[in-house]
Motif scaffolding. Structure first.
Motif, PDB file in Angstrom:
ATOM      1  N   TYR A 282      -0.095   2.657  10.526  1.00 39.73           N
ATOM      2  CA  TYR A 282      -0.179   1.203  10.683  1.00 39.73           C
ATOM      3  C   TYR A 282       0.988   0.730  11.540  1.00 39.73           C
ATOM      4  N   SER A 283       0.870  -0.495  12.010  1.00 34.76           N
ATOM      5  CA  SER A 283       1.976  -1.136  12.728  1.00 34.76           C
ATOM      6  C   SER A 283       2.065  -2.579  12.260  1.00 34.76           C
ATOM      7  N   ASN A 284       3.194  -3.185  12.471  1.00 30.56           N
ATOM      8  CA  ASN A 284       3.389  -4.581  12.093  1.00 30.56           C
ATOM      9  C   ASN A 284       2.957  -5.488  13.238  1.00 30.56           C
ATOM     10  N   GLY A 285       2.240  -6.556  12.895  1.00 26.90           N
ATOM     11  CA  GLY A 285       1.797  -7.505  13.899  1.00 26.90           C
ATOM     12  C   GLY A 285       1.986  -8.930  13.412  1.00 26.90           C
ATOM     13  N   SER A 286       1.670  -9.864  14.279  1.00 22.09           N
ATOM     14  CA  SER A 286       1.799 -11.274  13.904  1.00 22.09           C
ATOM     15  C   SER A 286       0.820 -12.098  14.727  1.00 22.09           C
ATOM     16  N   TYR A 287       0.189 -13.079  14.066  1.00 20.65           N
ATOM     17  CA  TYR A 287      -0.763 -13.951  14.738  1.00 20.65           C
ATOM     18  C   TYR A 287      -0.452 -15.401  14.390  1.00 20.65           C
ATOM     19  N   GLU A 288      -0.638 -16.274  15.356  1.00 25.73           N
ATOM     20  CA  GLU A 288      -0.399 -17.696  15.116  1.00 25.73           C
ATOM     21  C   GLU A 288      -1.372 -18.208  14.048  1.00 25.73           C
ATOM     22  N   GLY A 289      -0.841 -18.910  13.076  1.00 23.60           N
ATOM     23  CA  GLY A 289      -1.662 -19.438  11.997  1.00 23.60           C
ATOM     24  C   GLY A 289      -1.952 -18.435  10.898  1.00 23.60           C
ATOM     25  N   VAL A 290      -1.568 -17.197  11.104  1.00 29.50           N
ATOM     26  CA  VAL A 290      -1.812 -16.145  10.119  1.00 29.50           C
ATOM     27  C   VAL A 290      -0.493 -15.597   9.575  1.00 29.50           C
ATOM     28  N   GLY A 291       0.454 -15.388  10.479  1.00 29.49           N
ATOM     29  CA  GLY A 291       1.746 -14.836  10.089  1.00 29.49           C
ATOM     30  C   GLY A 291       1.799 -13.336  10.272  1.00 29.49           C
ATOM     31  N   SER A 292       2.718 -12.681   9.586  1.00 36.44           N
ATOM     32  CA  SER A 292       2.901 -11.241   9.708  1.00 36.44           C
ATOM     33  C   SER A 292       1.757 -10.500   9.019  1.00 36.44           C
ATOM     34  N   VAL A 293       1.275  -9.463   9.707  1.00 38.62           N
ATOM     35  CA  VAL A 293       0.152  -8.692   9.181  1.00 38.62           C
ATOM     36  C   VAL A 293       0.412  -7.205   9.377  1.00 38.62           C
ATOM     37  N   LEU A 294      -0.437  -6.397   8.746  1.00 36.22           N
ATOM     38  CA  LEU A 294      -0.422  -4.951   8.938  1.00 36.22           C
ATOM     39  C   LEU A 294      -1.635  -4.573   9.779  1.00 36.22           C
ATOM     40  N   GLU A 295      -1.390  -4.005  10.945  1.00 34.66           N
ATOM     41  CA  GLU A 295      -2.459  -3.545  11.831  1.00 34.66           C
ATOM     42  C   GLU A 295      -2.702  -2.069  11.546  1.00 34.66           C
ATOM     43  N   LEU A 296      -3.905  -1.736  11.107  1.00 33.69           N
ATOM     44  CA  LEU A 296      -4.183  -0.372  10.676  1.00 33.69           C
ATOM     45  C   LEU A 296      -4.680   0.529  11.802  1.00 33.69           C
ATOM     46  N   ASP A 297      -4.350   1.799  11.693  1.00 33.88           N
ATOM     47  CA  ASP A 297      -5.036   2.850  12.434  1.00 33.88           C
ATOM     48  C   ASP A 297      -6.296   3.129  11.617  1.00 33.88           C
ATOM     49  N   TRP A 298      -7.386   2.463  11.972  1.00 34.09           N
ATOM     50  CA  TRP A 298      -8.567   2.477  11.131  1.00 34.09           C
ATOM     51  C   TRP A 298      -9.180   3.863  10.946  1.00 34.09           C
ATOM     52  N   PRO A 299      -9.338   4.670  12.019  1.00 32.92           N
ATOM     53  CA  PRO A 299      -9.922   6.007  11.799  1.00 32.92           C
ATOM     54  C   PRO A 299      -9.116   6.854  10.811  1.00 32.92           C
ATOM     55  N   ALA A 300      -7.788   6.831  10.915  1.00 29.55           N
ATOM     56  CA  ALA A 300      -6.946   7.649  10.035  1.00 29.55           C
ATOM     57  C   ALA A 300      -7.026   7.162   8.585  1.00 29.55           C
ATOM     58  N   ASN A 301      -6.926   5.852   8.392  1.00 29.20           N
ATOM     59  CA  ASN A 301      -6.938   5.304   7.034  1.00 29.20           C
ATOM     60  C   ASN A 301      -8.300   5.456   6.367  1.00 29.20           C
ATOM     61  N   ASN A 302      -9.368   5.185   7.119  1.00 23.33           N
ATOM     62  CA  ASN A 302     -10.697   5.278   6.514  1.00 23.33           C
ATOM     63  C   ASN A 302     -11.087   6.716   6.216  1.00 23.33           C
ATOM     64  N   ALA A 303     -10.652   7.655   7.063  1.00 25.19           N
ATOM     65  CA  ALA A 303     -10.937   9.069   6.791  1.00 25.19           C
ATOM     66  C   ALA A 303     -10.244   9.502   5.495  1.00 25.19           C
ATOM     67  N   ALA A 304      -8.987   9.080   5.330  1.00 24.68           N
ATOM     68  CA  ALA A 304      -8.246   9.440   4.116  1.00 24.68           C
ATOM     69  C   ALA A 304      -8.870   8.800   2.885  1.00 24.68           C
ATOM     70  N   LEU A 305      -9.322   7.550   3.021  1.00 22.47           N
ATOM     71  CA  LEU A 305      -9.920   6.839   1.893  1.00 22.47           C
ATOM     72  C   LEU A 305     -11.241   7.479   1.477  1.00 22.47           C
ATOM     73  N   GLN A 306     -12.084   7.800   2.461  1.00 24.55           N
ATOM     74  CA  GLN A 306     -13.381   8.421   2.150  1.00 24.55           C
ATOM     75  C   GLN A 306     -13.187   9.788   1.495  1.00 24.55           C
ATOM     76  N   GLU A 307     -12.238  10.555   1.989  1.00 26.88           N
ATOM     77  CA  GLU A 307     -11.975  11.883   1.416  1.00 26.88           C
ATOM     78  C   GLU A 307     -11.438  11.736  -0.015  1.00 26.88           C
ATOM     79  N   PHE A 308     -10.603  10.752  -0.255  1.00 30.25           N
ATOM     80  CA  PHE A 308     -10.003  10.539  -1.573  1.00 30.25           C
ATOM     81  C   PHE A 308     -11.049  10.173  -2.615  1.00 30.25           C
ATOM     82  N   LEU A 309     -12.011   9.336  -2.231  1.00 29.68           N
ATOM     83  CA  LEU A 309     -13.009   8.839  -3.171  1.00 29.68           C
ATOM     84  C   LEU A 309     -14.288   9.661  -3.233  1.00 29.68           C
ATOM     85  N   GLU A 310     -14.395  10.686  -2.420  1.00 25.59           N
ATOM     86  CA  GLU A 310     -15.661  11.440  -2.399  1.00 25.59           C
ATOM     87  C   GLU A 310     -15.883  12.226  -3.681  1.00 25.59           C
TER      88      GLU A 310
END
Length: 310
Positions: A282-310
């Motif tokens: 992940y990386s840290n990001g920021s958007y107007e009207g939203v504030g600080s957010v976490l920008e995910l590396d979606w393929p890496a995170n979703n692969a780990a999540l699917q493997e964890f819950l399978e």
């Protein structure tokens, strides 16, 4: 010398005594559980409790593999009609392998919210309750949940005190006091409900929300372990009574009891834990009207999540 008829009569009498004792034991256990439950309801007698009216029905479906996925949503309502979800976890129970898995989803993850603009994950609940949060998790992470359980943190300390009147042991890793309403010292401590809640919510250090999420997982595991102890099982009816006003769920009472009974009878299983996002995905990001957010590396995170819950 005893005749066969006399021996038969003795066996019949012994059988009757056993049945009577068994019935007395069942009645006594039921009376004890009923009394403990009533005592728990008295602990929460003055509670306003949760009374959310959500626009959309919860439409989660059972998983194909027979595992039960429950979306745990922690809120600090403070009497507000709307509130963001302070804690979001997916709890999975696998009855065949006697295994519990717990996934914490960080609230500042920047996500696509169906029907709305992209925003932080915890905003989905604020906008339209558990169903929109379920849709958001399914859209972004590819995981659906069958049930949800909404828990008000204001009740947590009562629930812990009902389950463990003498407190629950936690290894406090550092001195903690800022913005948690209690003062905790490092080392092995026995914490009451208010102190345990403060420990779980502390984030005034360099770890921030990541440390807080890790402590929340530790607390859940410690509470689970205590609940499976002899004293915990004895106090379980009181816990249920104390918790009722503070929990809102789409699960029926029979479904809740069935899952709880299976966990207790199986010994509870080990808890495996995962936090999303992963440490280096992940990386840290920021958007107007939203504030600080976490920008995910979606393929890496979703692969780990699917493997964890399978």
């Amino acid at each position: 010398m005893e005749t066969r008829r006399q021996r038969r009569k003795k066996k019949v009498r012994k059988g009757r005594v056993f049945i009577v004792l068994l019935l007395l034991l069942i009645v006594s256990a039921g009376a004890f559980a009923g009394t403990q439950y009533w005592l728990g309801t008295q602990m929460a007698a003055d509670a306003e409790g949760l009374d959310y009216n959500f626009e959309d029905d919860f439409s989660g479906v059972a998983s194909d593999n027979g595992k039960v996925n429950v979306l745990l949503i922690g809120v600090d309502s403070r009497g507000e009609e709307q509130s963001r979800s302070d804690t979001m976890m997916i709890a999975q129970w696998d009855g065949q392998d006697d295994e519990i898995k717990l996934v914490s989803l960080m609230r500042d993850i920047y996500v696509e919210i169906p029907g709305y603009q992209d925003y932080k994950l915890n905003t989905a609940f604020y906008l339209n309750g558990p169903e929109l949060l379920r849709q958001t998790i399914k859209t972004n992470f590819g995981v659906d949940v069958q049930h949800y359980m909404l828990i008000d943190f204001s009740a947590f300390e009562n629930m812990v005190d009902a389950l463990a009147p003498n407190g629950i042991e936690i290894d406090v890793e550092k001195a903690m006091s800022e913005k948690i309403g209690v003062s905790l010292q490092p080392g092995q401590q026995t914490l009451n409900g208010k102190e345990l809640l403060g420990y779980a919510r502390f984030r005034a250090d360099q770890e921030g929300d990541f440390g807080r999420v890790n402590r929340q997982q530790q607390v859940i595991e410690a509470v689970k372990d205590h609940a499976l102890s002899i004293s915990g099982v004895m106090n379980a009816p009181k816990l249920l009574g104390a918790a009722q006003p503070y929990i809102q769920t789409n699960m029926t009472n029979s479904e809740q009891i069935a899952i709880l009974s299976r966990i207790l009878l199986s010994g509870g299983g080990d808890i495996k834990r995962l936090t999303i996002p992963l440490d280096d995905a992940y990386s840290n990001g920021s958007y107007e009207g939203v504030g600080s957010v976490l920008e995910l590396d979606w393929p890496a995170n979703n692969a780990a999540l699917q493997e964890f819950l399978e």
